[in-house]
Motif scaffolding. Sequence first.
Motif: not given
Length: 352
Positions: A121-128, A314-316
């Motif tokens: 999953v390649r995040n484009l926004v903050d998903t905390d 934003y991580g993965r």
Amino acid sequence: MNNVFTYSIFDRLTFEVEQEILEKTILYSDFHYFQSPQFFGVCQNSKKLTPYYILAKADKELVGVLLFFRQVQVTVPMVSFLSSRNIIWGGPIVLGKSMDVMEGLLRFYTKNAPSSIYTQVRNLVDTDKYKALFNKYGFEYEDHLTILVDLTRSEADLWKGVHTKRRNQIRRAEKEGCFVEQPHSIEALQACYSILQEVYQRAKLPLPDFSHFESLLHQSDERSGLRLFTVIWEGKIIGCMLCLAHGDWLFDYYAGAYSHFYKKYPNDLLPWAVFCWARKNGFRYFDFGGAGKPDVPYGVREYKKQFGGELVCYGRYERHSYPKLFVLAKFSLLLWRKLKFNLNLSKVFTGK
């Protein structure tokens, strides 16, 4: 909102029944190109990619989407599964950031997605907010950086953010007679693909088949899709940047230049020209793409940082469906890339 949600998965053969409702619906403020019907169409017409859509509904109202594609790097029978992975780029996306819908999409994905070695999953926004849900369904988080450029600033402020060395090299590129064009032809795209082939072969990294970029060009329109930028020197394309546009955002997708033209500084001129064009054409943000992992040296990140912008993390997420096979697959792909690179290098020297 109705608390009873239904989930359905669609592939390239069944998606047409839902395409119209997706194209007419602006679901959420963070809806973007990589979860759009246009990108589904691109993957549909790209070799080695098979796209799927998972749609969440409350009654007949669309409340969540998850577009992913299955990618196979090696098409050799018996080996292809080892090179398979599912990519979720910038998703899932849910209306009102509903935790229930997000959990439903992740649960449905883990039970119904076509099998592959792993999912990324390649995040484009903050998903905390959703991190615990991802962990619940077997997705492990890892830090990954990107660089965002605020295009709402004045051109003068953007220029101030560019490192002195880069500013000097942009001027040198212009003095050398280099300039940037924005072509739309298949011939220009083919010329750019030749550049990318050299760049990615040199880096020993995989490059999508030309059909992927051709599909991007054909699926583009005035609102979204491929934006092609090329550096011209003495009538020849010596560098390129392929960007993807959607809404307020412009994404750096693929870029590079012929190595023997580095002294013309195409890789310095391109980002600045793209910033200026994007700002004048109403884009608010430029996503400069992946900048590697924190605390791990990465030359690409150091290069991109010199054009200004904000470094964000934003991580993965990754989910390994077959952990032991994943280790084997990782080793096998590294070996395959090395052998393929040596084979291509041999062809260069032998002319075969």
